[in-house]
Design an enzyme around this catalytic site. Sequence first.
Site, PDB file in Angstrom:
ATOM      1  N   LEU A  33     -29.457  91.589 -38.565  1.00 40.14           N
ATOM      2  CA  LEU A  33     -28.136  90.984 -38.789  1.00 40.14           C
ATOM      3  C   LEU A  33     -28.198  89.464 -38.876  1.00 40.14           C
ATOM      4  O   LEU A  33     -28.979  88.821 -38.182  1.00 40.14           O
ATOM      5  CB  LEU A  33     -27.197  91.386 -37.648  1.00 40.14           C
ATOM      6  N   HIS A  34     -27.362  88.916 -39.751  1.00 44.17           N
ATOM      7  CA  HIS A  34     -27.241  87.467 -39.899  1.00 44.17           C
ATOM      8  C   HIS A  34     -25.752  87.116 -39.964  1.00 44.17           C
ATOM      9  O   HIS A  34     -24.890  88.014 -39.883  1.00 44.17           O
ATOM     10  CB  HIS A  34     -28.008  86.988 -41.137  1.00 44.17           C
ATOM     11  N   HIS A  37     -23.381  89.278 -41.995  1.00 48.04           N
ATOM     12  CA  HIS A  37     -22.897  90.501 -41.345  1.00 48.04           C
ATOM     13  C   HIS A  37     -21.807  90.162 -40.329  1.00 48.04           C
ATOM     14  O   HIS A  37     -20.825  90.880 -40.192  1.00 48.04           O
ATOM     15  CB  HIS A  37     -24.033  91.211 -40.593  1.00 48.04           C
ATOM     16  N   GLN A 148     -19.544  90.524 -50.539  1.00 50.66           N
ATOM     17  CA  GLN A 148     -19.456  90.255 -51.978  1.00 50.66           C
ATOM     18  C   GLN A 148     -20.831  89.997 -52.607  1.00 50.66           C
ATOM     19  O   GLN A 148     -20.982  90.070 -53.816  1.00 50.66           O
ATOM     20  CB  GLN A 148     -18.550  89.041 -52.190  1.00 50.66           C
ATOM     21  N   LYS A 149     -21.819  89.670 -51.768  1.00 48.17           N
ATOM     22  CA  LYS A 149     -23.149  89.423 -52.325  1.00 48.17           C
ATOM     23  C   LYS A 149     -23.660  90.654 -53.078  1.00 48.17           C
ATOM     24  O   LYS A 149     -24.314  90.536 -54.094  1.00 48.17           O
ATOM     25  CB  LYS A 149     -24.149  89.036 -51.231  1.00 48.17           C
ATOM     26  N   GLN A 153     -22.666  97.003 -55.665  1.00 51.50           N
ATOM     27  CA  GLN A 153     -22.509  98.022 -54.619  1.00 51.50           C
ATOM     28  C   GLN A 153     -21.025  98.216 -54.311  1.00 51.50           C
ATOM     29  O   GLN A 153     -20.573  99.336 -54.068  1.00 51.50           O
ATOM     30  CB  GLN A 153     -23.272  97.593 -53.362  1.00 51.50           C
ATOM     31  N   SER A 186     -30.984  89.687 -45.323  1.00 51.53           N
ATOM     32  CA  SER A 186     -32.014  90.045 -44.336  1.00 51.53           C
ATOM     33  C   SER A 186     -33.398  89.848 -44.928  1.00 51.53           C
ATOM     34  O   SER A 186     -34.374  89.648 -44.205  1.00 51.53           O
ATOM     35  CB  SER A 186     -31.840  91.497 -43.902  1.00 51.53           C
TER      36      SER A 186
HETATM   37  O1  PAF Z   1     -25.382  96.896 -47.972  1.00 51.65           O
HETATM   38  C1  PAF Z   1     -26.129  97.502 -47.171  1.00 51.65           C
HETATM   39  O2  PAF Z   1     -26.661  96.965 -46.184  1.00 51.65           O
HETATM   40  C2  PAF Z   1     -26.426  98.974 -47.411  1.00 51.65           C
HETATM   41  O3  PAF Z   1     -26.545  99.248 -48.764  1.00 51.65           O
HETATM   42  C3  PAF Z   1     -25.406  99.923 -46.740  1.00 51.65           C
HETATM   43  C4  PAF Z   1     -24.020  99.753 -47.333  1.00 51.65           C
HETATM   44  C5  PAF Z   1     -25.376  99.662 -45.236  1.00 51.65           C
HETATM   45  C6  PAF Z   1     -25.828 101.386 -46.950  1.00 51.65           C
HETATM   46  O4  PAF Z   1     -27.085 101.638 -46.401  1.00 51.65           O
END
Ligand code: PAF
Length: 282
Positions: A33-34, A37, A148-149, A153, A186
């Site tokens: 985590l950074h 997050h 948003q990075k 996704q 990360s």
């Molecule tokens: O963005 C992420 O860290 C991953 O793709 C997620 C959403 C936790 C799914 O593993």
Amino acid sequence: MQVFHTGAEWQKNWLHALQTKKSIGFVPTMGALHEGHLDLIRASKKSTDLTVVSIFVNPIQFNNSEDFEKYPVLTDQDLSLLEKENVDFVFLPSVESIYPQKPTLSFDFGKLETVLEGAFRPGHFSGVGIIVSKLFNIIRPHQSFFGQKDLQQIAVIKRLVADLSFPIEIMVVPTRRETDGLALSSRNMRLSQNEREKALILFNSLSFAKNELLKGEKWLEIRNQITQAFEAEPLAKLEYFELVDPESFHVYSEFDPTKNSSICVASYIGNIRLIDNLPIIP
Ligand code: PAF
């Protein structure tokens, strides 16, 4: 802060939240985590009554085994960061409990699979779709928070939520950057000092291209210049630098200031693959 490892352990807390009419915010992560997050967590804490964070390095979303094997795992450090943020619950499942058997199901997100991350990381979004669906089914949150990075996704997850009718609101949090502009990731902790300096080429190219676009320069000419700049940097290997619609990921060949658009980039710096993006707001 309560740490749990299985859906069964969460069930009684979920029921209690429901009975006491508490809203649940969920931040799925792969750990290491950074501050980026922590921004998601702070947004969840502000918007909901209870925040659940999951830490799970999802093997089925890695299309490169070295990337998976070297993905940083810093569970103790992560847990103390989460404690400091006053997170309510942390879900730390084992690979065996999430995947007692290899899933036979796969997702196809249509056009989103054919461009940028979809094209360069075959199977990645299917793996993300499977784990996020599983986590949504286990946690059953009201809102879930994404950075948003990982712009593409977000588009994938919004499609997933719409197509499968998950009763969950997707909340998007702006990209957190170092003072020089590098987007937090990360994977940055795997960069050498020299690579870390060279990694700035991603943000510098995005900022340069955005300014040129807003000055009225032609997109394809700007892209050409950027491609040359990447070619001149021995540590960089550019995969894409594209102007897209941030929802459909339609790839534009010219800039239209009346349309929503973002520039997206992916490049290796040494052996580390980094991505970033910048919205163009005229
Ligand atoms: O963005 C992420 O860290 C991953 O793709 C997620 C959403 C936790 C799914 O593993």
